[in-house]
Scaffold this active site. Structure first.
Site, PDB file in Angstrom:
ATOM      1  N   HIS A   1      40.465 -32.499 -16.521  1.00 20.18           N
ATOM      2  CA  HIS A   1      41.553 -32.608 -15.614  1.00 20.18           C
ATOM      3  C   HIS A   1      41.089 -33.271 -14.370  1.00 20.18           C
ATOM      4  O   HIS A   1      39.975 -33.058 -13.758  1.00 20.18           O
ATOM      5  CB  HIS A   1      42.494 -31.285 -15.570  1.00 20.18           C
ATOM      6  CG  HIS A   1      41.855 -30.414 -14.429  1.00 20.18           C
ATOM      7  ND1 HIS A   1      41.681 -29.028 -14.853  1.00 20.18           N
ATOM      8  CD2 HIS A   1      41.397 -30.389 -13.202  1.00 20.18           C
ATOM      9  CE1 HIS A   1      41.203 -28.371 -13.914  1.00 20.18           C
ATOM     10  NE2 HIS A   1      40.985 -29.143 -12.973  1.00 20.18           N
TER      11      HIS A   1
ATOM     12  N   GLU B   1      46.701 -31.821 -16.400  1.00 23.34           N
ATOM     13  CA  GLU B   1      45.823 -31.331 -17.561  1.00 23.34           C
ATOM     14  C   GLU B   1      45.820 -31.906 -18.667  1.00 23.34           C
ATOM     15  O   GLU B   1      46.749 -32.771 -18.947  1.00 23.34           O
ATOM     16  CB  GLU B   1      46.662 -29.822 -17.920  1.00 23.34           C
ATOM     17  CG  GLU B   1      46.297 -28.847 -16.490  1.00 23.34           C
ATOM     18  CD  GLU B   1      45.086 -27.974 -16.617  1.00 23.34           C
ATOM     19  OE1 GLU B   1      44.067 -28.620 -16.901  1.00 23.34           O
ATOM     20  OE2 GLU B   1      45.017 -26.875 -16.412  1.00 23.34           O
TER      21      GLU B   1
ATOM     22  N   ASN C   1      37.617 -29.368 -18.378  1.00 22.77           N
ATOM     23  CA  ASN C   1      38.332 -29.837 -19.586  1.00 22.77           C
ATOM     24  C   ASN C   1      38.984 -31.272 -19.235  1.00 22.77           C
ATOM     25  O   ASN C   1      39.668 -31.584 -19.950  1.00 22.77           O
ATOM     26  CB  ASN C   1      39.562 -29.015 -19.612  1.00 22.77           C
ATOM     27  CG  ASN C   1      40.483 -28.788 -18.604  1.00 22.77           C
ATOM     28  OD1 ASN C   1      40.315 -29.427 -17.523  1.00 22.77           O
ATOM     29  ND2 ASN C   1      41.585 -28.089 -18.804  1.00 22.77           N
TER      30      ASN C   1
HETATM   31  C1  GLP Z   1      40.820 -27.406  -9.490  1.00 21.33           C
HETATM   32  C2  GLP Z   1      41.258 -28.540  -8.886  1.00 21.33           C
HETATM   33  C3  GLP Z   1      40.689 -29.824  -9.129  1.00 21.33           C
HETATM   34  C4  GLP Z   1      39.184 -29.744  -9.213  1.00 21.33           C
HETATM   35  C5  GLP Z   1      38.563 -28.659 -10.458  1.00 21.33           C
HETATM   36  C6  GLP Z   1      37.198 -28.655 -10.509  1.00 21.33           C
HETATM   37  O1  GLP Z   1      41.345 -27.159 -10.764  1.00 21.33           O
HETATM   38  N1  GLP Z   1      42.514 -28.701  -8.990  1.00 21.33           N
HETATM   39  O2  GLP Z   1      40.958 -30.761  -8.519  1.00 21.33           O
HETATM   40  O3  GLP Z   1      38.506 -31.095  -9.556  1.00 21.33           O
HETATM   41  O4  GLP Z   1      39.352 -27.585  -9.924  1.00 21.33           O
HETATM   42  O5  GLP Z   1      36.691 -27.602  -9.737  1.00 21.33           O
HETATM   43  P1  GLP Z   1      35.360 -27.292  -9.424  1.00 21.33           P
HETATM   44  O6  GLP Z   1      34.581 -28.126  -8.561  1.00 21.33           O
HETATM   45  O7  GLP Z   1      35.261 -25.928  -8.727  1.00 21.33           O
HETATM   46  O8  GLP Z   1      34.486 -27.154 -10.665  1.00 21.33           O
END
Ligand code: GLP
Length: 247
Positions: free
Chosen positions: A143, A148, A141
Site C-alpha cells: 500500500h 490498500e 502489503n
Molecule cells: C502506514 C502509512 C503509510 C506508510 C506505511 C509503512 O500504513 N499510512 O503511508 O508508508 O504505514 O509504514 P512503516 O514505514 O512503519 O513500515
C-alpha cells in the site's frame, strides 16, 4: 540505466538510504523557495525527519518557506489524539522546524462529512499548485498512503477501510493495542499521488522486499497499489539491501 520502469538505488544500510534521500530533498528545497512537499508517516521516515531537523539546525535547508500536505490520516480521531498522524508529524518534524502552521495541510479525521473533507483537501492541493515533491513509504502489503490492495483503486482522496495487517502495523501509535486502531482512514488517492512532479519512495528491511519487488518488477495491479508508480516518469526508489532482496 536499468530497463526497469522505476529507477531504484540500493544502499548498504538504512542510514545511507535515508541520508541520500535527505540530500535529494535538500536540493529540491534549495532550488525552489515555496516548495510543496507531500509527506508520509510510518516508522521508515522517522530517521529522515530527524535528518531534516538536523539540516535545518545547521542552516543547510530552510523549511520555513515550504508548504506540506500529509498523505493520510485516521478517520474518527481528531488532530489532538496522540495516535493521529498529525500528532506523529508534530513529534517528529513540525514541532522542531520553523514551518508556519498555515502552511501545514492535513486531512481532518474528525470532520463530520468524509466526502466533503476529501474534496476540501483536493481543492487545497490544487490551490497550492500541486505537489512538487512527494515522499512515500511503502506498506508491507504494497500500500501507498492508505491505498490498500484490492480489486480497484481510488483515484482521488477518499475514505479507506484498513486491512487487518495495516491496522497491526499501526498499533504502535495506539499503545500497541490493535483494537484501538481506527478501522478507516482518509487518504490521498493514487491519481492524486501520481500528479506530484517528483516522487521518492523509501523502503527498508526484509519485511518490504516482496512489495518492493512487485512495485518494480511486477505487473500493474490494484492488488499491489505501489505498482502504479511505474506510470510516473520521475519516481525514484531508495532501498537498503534487505528491502532489495527480491530484485
Ligand atoms: C502506514 C502509512 C503509510 C506508510 C506505511 C509503512 O500504513 N499510512 O503511508 O508508508 O504505514 O509504514 P512503516 O514505514 O512503519 O513500515
Amino acid at each position: 540505466m536499468s530497463s526497469d520502469p522505476v529507477t531504484f538505488t540500493v544502499f548498504t544500510s538504512e542510514r545511507t538510504a535515508t541520508r541520500a534521500l535527505a540530500e535529494r530533498l535538500q536540493d529540491h528545497l534549495n532550488a525552489k523557495c515555496g516548495l510543496v512537499l507531500g509527506l508520509p508517516t510510518g516508522r521508515t521516515p522517522i530517521p529522515l525527519y530527524k535528518r531534516l531537523v538536523a539540516l535545518q539546525r545547521v542552516g543547510r535547508i530552510d523549511l520555513s518557506g515550504a508548504t506540506t500536505f500529509n498523505l493520510d490520516e485516521f478517520w474518527g480521531i481528531g488532530p489532538d489524539h496522540p495516535g493521529s498522524y498529525r500528532a506523529f508529524m508534530t513529534r517528529h518534524l513540525f514541532g522542531s522546524v520553523p514551518i508556519s502552521p498555515e502552511r501545514i495541510h492535513f486531512l481532518d479525521g474528525s470532520a463530520s462529512d468524509a466526502a466533503a473533507e476529501c474534496a476540501r483537501y483536493e481543492d487545497d492541493l490544487a490551490r497550492a499548485g500541486g505537489i512538487d515533491v512527494q515522499v512515500l513509504g511503502l506498506g508491507a502489503n504494497g500500500h501507498i498512503g492508505f491505498n490498500e490492495p484490492g480489486q480497484f483503486l481510488h483515484a482521488r482522496t477518499h475514505l479507506a477501510s484498513l486491512k487487518p495487517q495495516t491496522r497491526r502495523a499501526n498499533a504502535g501509535l495506539f499503545g500497541h493495542d490493535v483494537s484501538r486502531v481506527p478501522l478507516q482512514a482518509l487518504s490521498m488517492g493514487m491519481a492524486t499521488i501520481l500528479q506530484a512532479r517528483h516522487i521518492y519512495l523509501l523502503a527498508v528491511g526484509r519485511r518490504k522486499s516482496r512489495a518492493v519487488r512487485g512495485m518494480i518488477k511486477g505487473p500493474l495491479t490494484p492488488r499491489l497499489p505501489a505498482s502504479f508508480l511505474q506510470l510516473h516518469h520521475r519516481v525514484e526508489v531508495f532501498v537498503d539491501r534487505s528491502a532489495a532482496e527480491g530484485l
